[in-house]
Design a protein around this motif. Structure first.
Motif, short mmCIF file in Angstrom:
data_model
loop_
_atom_site.label_atom_id
_atom_site.label_comp_id
_atom_site.label_asym_id
_atom_site.label_seq_id
_atom_site.Cartn_x
_atom_site.Cartn_y
_atom_site.Cartn_z
N GLU A 378 -44.88 -17.93 -15.30
CA GLU A 378 -44.52 -19.34 -15.14
C GLU A 378 -43.55 -19.55 -13.98
OE1 GLU A 378 -45.60 -22.32 -17.36
OE2 GLU A 378 -47.04 -20.75 -16.90
N GLY A 383 -48.34 -22.67 -15.07
CA GLY A 383 -49.74 -22.70 -15.49
C GLY A 383 -50.51 -21.44 -15.15
N PHE A 385 -50.43 -18.47 -16.45
CA PHE A 385 -50.90 -17.65 -17.56
C PHE A 385 -52.37 -17.92 -17.88
CE2 PHE A 385 -51.93 -16.92 -21.99
CZ PHE A 385 -51.51 -15.62 -22.18
N SER A 386 -52.80 -19.16 -17.75
CA SER A 386 -54.18 -19.50 -18.12
C SER A 386 -55.20 -18.72 -17.29
CB SER A 386 -54.42 -21.00 -17.97
OG SER A 386 -54.08 -21.43 -16.67
N ASN A 409 -51.14 -24.59 -19.04
CA ASN A 409 -51.77 -23.39 -19.60
C ASN A 409 -52.80 -23.79 -20.64
OD1 ASN A 409 -50.62 -21.02 -18.29
ND2 ASN A 409 -48.68 -21.83 -19.04
#
Length: 463
Positions: A378, A383, A385-386, A409
């Protein structure tokens, strides 16, 4: 008969990325190569894509909702061939075509009874542009109210209703009189409408960016507020419409009847761009109120025979193959299946959706090591991680998916409405493995995270 296009395809195999890098959007080429999506697809059928090695991929983007029937549906292909073989007069302009009248009649049968008129255009953005103009002329008011985080297109008028700053930045000044309110917030909406100077409230029943679903009473009460203050209630169903959510129109989930319904994407059958606005006779008659105003708004290529035929064939397939019902069934099973994984995986926070419009949301876990890994991603780029979900889904399971919006995410699935139980099981197996892999901080998330963080930091440095 010349085989010009066939010859071009055969003499330029695999040149997709070189040509785009040289002549089109170089940054898109860089993005695809960075995340490992640089495949060369050579054919497509239904919900599947095939690369040059004949590997099969399950497409959960469906062209951002365009391919509701999947790709190359034979019924639409035949309809387009019929039009070409018939050598019909097309776009005569000083004429009214048969196919556009038939498509308007067929579409209006699926709309609330009070919507009796149809305007055709070429895209969802054009449908929104038309709605802005028609609402202003009908009410003689300037203001348009829209929702934060909404998406209505990227042309200047539609962009003025775009609730994501990343799309608006640097393109102003935009249209005056466009007012944003928080989604699913009735007091904010009433405050924006109460001066009785708003032409229209234009909203997505379910927001595409994030797959945000309103509370049960939001749209019914919003409709009442619009009626109270003389504001047109306009549903942008460009992505949600034509069966996507398990109802023909998403507004049917809440029993509301808009003054206009905007549509596009799926209506094309995946072939010929087409958009439309269904509206009340009051709106149509207000805008086109005299013979000298018969051409006051239009679009050169709208109502072309290929687009109209594609739309008619699309409606036929949706009805005959019961795709609305299939979306409700398979979509519900996918949501239930992934939701059942929440107790197993602490990165997995929420699964939501209606029909085959699905969001899988991730967030910071409780464990210290996983929390630190999540925070590191992060910090590099909100975002990020998605991408540890979408990239392995693609590389390891040949499932094409997307993040639901900038800086969030949330992974979004928007499959063709023709997906089967086999595809459902494919998705659930893949998600179980991919989410499970993220639990191992020293494994998939570490290796993939390093690569993503490196690219994210390089982008920030070059900004």
């Amino acid at each position: 008969m010349s085989s010009y296009i066939k010859d071009l395809l055969q003499t330029h195999p695999g040149k997709n990325f070189d040509l785009h890098d040289a002549h089109l959007n170089t940054q898109m080429v860089r993005v695809l190569k960075t995340i490992g999506y640089d495949r060369v697809y050579t054919r497509a059928s239904g919900p599947y894509l095939y690369d040059s090695q004949e590997n099969e991929y399950l497409d959960l983007l469906s062209g951002f909702g365009v391919f509701a029937l999947g790709r190359n549906h034979p019924e639409v292909v035949q309809a387009l061939r019929d039009v070409l073989d018939a050598e019909l007069p097309d776009l005569v302009q000083m004429d009214v075509s048969l196919l556009s009248g038939l498509l308007a009649e067929a579409l209006l049968k699926h709309c609330p009874p009070k919507l009796s008129k149809m305007f055709f255009c070429n895209s969802g953005a054009e449908a929104n542009e038309a709605a802005i103009k028609f609402a202003r002329y009908t009410t003689r008011r300037e203001k348009i109210v829209y929702c934060e985080h909404g998406f209505h297109g990227l042309t200047l008028g539609a962009l003025s209703l775009n609730g994501e700053e990343v799309f608006r930045e640097g393109f102003g000044p935009l249209l005056p009189g466009c007012v944003a309110v928080p989604f699913d917030n009735l007091p904010a909406l009433e405050n924006a409408l109460k001066n009785q100077d708003v032409a229209a409230f234009i909203f997505e029943p379910i927001q595409g960016k994030g797959v945000n679903i309103p509370s049960d009473n939001y749209l019914p009460e919003a409709a009442k507020l619009c009626q109270k203050y003389g504001t047109l209630f306009v549903a942008d169903e460009v992505q949600t419409g034509m069966g996507r959510t398990g109802k023909f129109w998403a507004v049917e989930h809440w029993g509301v009847e808009p003054d206009m319904i905007l549509m596009a994407k799926a209506l094309s059958g995946g072939f010929v761009p087409v958009g439309a606005v269904a509206m009340t006779a009051r709106i149509m008659d207000a805008v086109f109120n005299r013979m000298d105003r018969a051409v006051v708004h239009g679009s050169t290529f709208s109502k072309n025979n290929m687009a109209m035929a594609a739309g008619l064939a699309t409606l036929k397939v949706i009805e005959e193959e019961k795709l609305v019902e299939n979306a409700a069934k398979i979509g519900g099973e996918i949501v239930d299946g992934i939701r059942a994984m929440i107790p197993k995986y602490d990165f997995l926070k929420q699964v939501r959706g209606k029909g085959l419009m699905i969001a899988v949301e991730f967030g910071s876990p409780d464990g210290l090591l996983r929390k630190a890994a999540f925070a590191g991603l992060e910090a590099a780029n909100k975002g990020l991680f998605s991408q540890t979900i979408t990239i392995p889904l693609f590389k390891n399971h040949r499932i094409l998916s997307q993040v639901a919006g900038h800086g969030m995410n949330v992974v979004k699935f928007l499959p063709p409405l023709v997906v089967t139980e086999k595809d459902r099981d494919w998705i659930l197996r893949a998600m179980d493995q991919v989410i499970g892999d993220t639990q191992e901080v020293g494994g998939a998330i570490k290796d993939l995270g390093k690569n993503l963080i490196s690219h994210a930091l390089k982008q920030k440095a070059g900004a």
